[in-house]
Design a protein around this motif. Structure first.
Motif, PDB file in Angstrom:
ATOM      1  N   UNK A  43     -21.624  22.865  52.476  1.00  0.00           N
ATOM      2  CA  UNK A  43     -21.853  24.302  52.664  1.00  0.00           C
ATOM      3  C   UNK A  43     -20.664  25.121  52.193  1.00  0.00           C
ATOM      4  N   UNK A  44     -19.462  24.618  52.400  1.00  0.00           N
ATOM      5  CA  UNK A  44     -18.263  25.310  51.917  1.00  0.00           C
ATOM      6  C   UNK A  44     -18.217  25.333  50.395  1.00  0.00           C
ATOM      7  N   UNK A  45     -18.599  24.228  49.768  1.00  0.00           N
ATOM      8  CA  UNK A  45     -18.644  24.175  48.300  1.00  0.00           C
ATOM      9  C   UNK A  45     -19.694  25.148  47.779  1.00  0.00           C
ATOM     10  N   UNK A  46     -20.865  25.175  48.417  1.00  0.00           N
ATOM     11  CA  UNK A  46     -21.923  26.105  48.018  1.00  0.00           C
ATOM     12  C   UNK A  46     -21.438  27.545  48.150  1.00  0.00           C
ATOM     13  N   UNK A  47     -20.689  27.835  49.212  1.00  0.00           N
ATOM     14  CA  UNK A  47     -20.146  29.181  49.390  1.00  0.00           C
ATOM     15  C   UNK A  47     -19.219  29.580  48.261  1.00  0.00           C
ATOM     16  N   UNK A  78     -26.782  28.676  32.118  1.00  0.00           N
ATOM     17  CA  UNK A  78     -25.486  28.429  32.753  1.00  0.00           C
ATOM     18  C   UNK A  78     -25.702  28.011  34.202  1.00  0.00           C
ATOM     19  N   UNK A  79     -26.646  28.638  34.897  1.00  0.00           N
ATOM     20  CA  UNK A  79     -26.949  28.239  36.278  1.00  0.00           C
ATOM     21  C   UNK A  79     -27.388  26.773  36.341  1.00  0.00           C
ATOM     22  N   UNK A  80     -28.155  26.337  35.361  1.00  0.00           N
ATOM     23  CA  UNK A  80     -28.559  24.929  35.324  1.00  0.00           C
ATOM     24  C   UNK A  80     -27.335  24.034  35.128  1.00  0.00           C
ATOM     25  N   UNK A  81     -26.410  24.448  34.276  1.00  0.00           N
ATOM     26  CA  UNK A  81     -25.165  23.692  34.098  1.00  0.00           C
ATOM     27  C   UNK A  81     -24.380  23.629  35.415  1.00  0.00           C
ATOM     28  N   UNK A  82     -24.344  24.733  36.139  1.00  0.00           N
ATOM     29  CA  UNK A  82     -23.648  24.768  37.429  1.00  0.00           C
ATOM     30  C   UNK A  82     -24.309  23.794  38.400  1.00  0.00           C
ATOM     31  N   UNK A  83     -25.635  23.822  38.459  1.00  0.00           N
ATOM     32  CA  UNK A  83     -26.353  22.904  39.351  1.00  0.00           C
ATOM     33  C   UNK A  83     -26.086  21.449  39.002  1.00  0.00           C
ATOM     34  N   UNK A  84     -26.132  21.122  37.727  1.00  0.00           N
ATOM     35  CA  UNK A  84     -25.878  19.742  37.312  1.00  0.00           C
ATOM     36  C   UNK A  84     -24.470  19.304  37.711  1.00  0.00           C
ATOM     37  N   UNK A  88     -23.558  16.364  40.520  1.00  0.00           N
ATOM     38  CA  UNK A  88     -22.679  15.280  40.110  1.00  0.00           C
ATOM     39  C   UNK A  88     -21.459  15.181  41.031  1.00  0.00           C
ATOM     40  N   UNK A  89     -20.797  16.312  41.270  1.00  0.00           N
ATOM     41  CA  UNK A  89     -19.575  16.296  42.076  1.00  0.00           C
ATOM     42  C   UNK A  89     -19.848  15.976  43.544  1.00  0.00           C
ATOM     43  N   UNK A 111     -13.211  23.568  41.888  1.00  0.00           N
ATOM     44  CA  UNK A 111     -12.462  23.636  40.624  1.00  0.00           C
ATOM     45  C   UNK A 111     -12.999  22.614  39.618  1.00  0.00           C
ATOM     46  N   UNK A 112     -13.354  21.427  40.085  1.00  0.00           N
ATOM     47  CA  UNK A 112     -13.938  20.412  39.202  1.00  0.00           C
ATOM     48  C   UNK A 112     -15.291  20.871  38.662  1.00  0.00           C
ATOM     49  N   UNK A 113     -16.108  21.466  39.512  1.00  0.00           N
ATOM     50  CA  UNK A 113     -17.417  21.975  39.087  1.00  0.00           C
ATOM     51  C   UNK A 113     -17.231  23.062  38.038  1.00  0.00           C
TER      52      UNK A 113
END
Length: 143
Positions: A43-47, A78-84, A88-89, A111-113
């Motif tokens: 949830x923190x990463x999603x935020x 770009x949103x699809x790239x973010x989701x992928x 992965x991460x 930062x990795x995403x």
């Protein structure tokens, strides 16, 4: 699909894990739903992703091109790239926590995403953009 993925409940059933709890938050059972959408760590990463992309925090799936009603074709891609990169991460962090008992800070995972997305936009995807998309990509620090 959950039967085929080595989540903790499945590993517990075959004796590889001592319990079925999420190895990241040690709360609920580690289902795919919990791991990718309900885990407090995630949830923190999603935020962080939502803040970066200017989205509402509650639903990362709103980033998929099929569910996004506004935005250009480039923005949806770009949103699809973010989701992928997100999926992965998250799975990589889950594996690292399970196998090595190591969990990166959420800011590092974000930062990795962001780095994955930036790399794909700059070196692999190379979208043809108009001035609005270019400004949006610069705002996200992707150009």
């Amino acid at each position: 699909m959950n039967k085929d993925v080595n989540t903790r409940p499945n590993l517990y059933k075959i004796g590889y894990s001592s319990d079925d709890r999420c190895c990241i938050c040690e709360g609920d059972s580690e289902t795919l739903e919990h791991l990718f959408f309900r885990c407090s760590y995630i949830g923190s990463v999603i935020g962080l992703i939502s803040d970066w992309c200017g989205l509402i925090h509650t639903d990362i799936n709103s980033m998929t091109g099929n569910n996004t009603t506004t935005g250009s074709r480039v923005q949806k891609q770009v949103y699809v790239l973010v989701l992928n990169a997100y999926y992965y991460q998250v799975w990589a962090q889950r594996n690292n926590a399970t196998m090595n008992a190591i969990l990166l800070m959420t800011a590092r995972v974000f930062k990795l995403i962001k780095g994955d997305v930036k790399h794909h936009v700059k070196h692999k995807y190379k979208p043809v953009v108009d001035f609005r998309d270019e400004a949006w990509l610069k705002l996200l620090d992707l150009m």
